[in-house]
Design a protein around this motif. Sequence first.
Motif, mmCIF file in Angstrom:
data_model
loop_
_atom_site.group_PDB
_atom_site.id
_atom_site.type_symbol
_atom_site.label_atom_id
_atom_site.label_comp_id
_atom_site.label_asym_id
_atom_site.label_seq_id
_atom_site.Cartn_x
_atom_site.Cartn_y
_atom_site.Cartn_z
ATOM 1 N N ASP A 59 0.742 -1.129 0.020
ATOM 2 C CA ASP A 59 0.005 -0.057 -0.020
ATOM 3 C C ASP A 59 0.755 1.265 0.033
ATOM 4 O O ASP A 59 0.413 2.408 -0.671
ATOM 5 C CB ASP A 59 -0.956 0.111 1.300
ATOM 6 N N GLU B 46 -0.359 3.933 -2.473
ATOM 7 C CA GLU B 46 -0.561 5.346 -2.084
ATOM 8 C C GLU B 46 0.357 6.222 -2.550
ATOM 9 O O GLU B 46 -0.030 7.515 -2.765
ATOM 10 C CB GLU B 46 -0.714 5.298 -0.516
ATOM 11 N N PRO C 49 -6.975 7.080 -5.720
ATOM 12 C CA PRO C 49 -7.937 5.967 -5.270
ATOM 13 C C PRO C 49 -8.604 5.528 -6.666
ATOM 14 O O PRO C 49 -9.078 4.288 -6.547
ATOM 15 C CB PRO C 49 -9.008 6.944 -4.580
ATOM 16 N N GLN D 111 0.685 11.826 -7.836
ATOM 17 C CA GLN D 111 -0.740 11.938 -7.566
ATOM 18 C C GLN D 111 -1.458 13.029 -8.200
ATOM 19 O O GLN D 111 -2.763 13.180 -7.911
ATOM 20 C CB GLN D 111 -0.646 12.107 -5.780
#
Length: 124
Positions: free
Chosen positions: A24, A28, A33, A73
């Motif tokens: 993770d 992440e 998501p 991100q």
Amino acid sequence: MIVGIGVDIIEIDRIQKSIETYGDKFLEKIYTPTEVEYCSTKGDKYRRYAARFAIKEAVYKAVMKYDPTVAWQDISVKNESDGAPLLEDLPKIARIRAQGVTIHISLSHSNNYAVATAVAEKMV
Ligand SMILES: CC(C)(COP(=O)(O)OP(=O)(O)OC[C@H]1O[C@@H](n2cnc3c(N)ncnc32)[C@H](O)[C@@H]1OP(=O)(O)O)[C@@H](O)C(=O)NCCC(=O)NCCS
């Protein structure tokens, strides 16, 4: 006119090893998501993750002159109902789009490699 272009290719097993090793924490750091939800439901998820890794590099190459701070991100792929990939309207991409830039993307993956291309286009 075309104002930026980017391409990237990656070995799928490199991404698989990172996910298996760091789990993770890696997911992440790199993926949004939306991307995790899409990839994790697929049998061939490592290909999907690798393609999304490649498109982040490709988009960065295509838009870095507009914003060199774009990071993992800030770039998120979602898929239309017919499967076509699109960039989500996250803030840094939205700011580039607000300058009249359209970003086109395309992904492909085989057993061993994933490849992605991004083209930035500006109406003049
Ligand atoms: C959509 C299609 C092109 C995908 O090609 P593929 O060889 O099965 O798979 P690839 O690994 O090359 O590409 C997969 C990626 O294509 C993208 N894709 C899927 N549907 C798409 C569409 N409608 N439009 C654009 N891109 C699409 C996705 O990004 C997908 O990866 P993802 O699910 O991880 O996001 C294919 O399923 C298809 O419909 N082919 C039609 C064949 C044909 O008529 N050929 C004639 C060409 S003239």
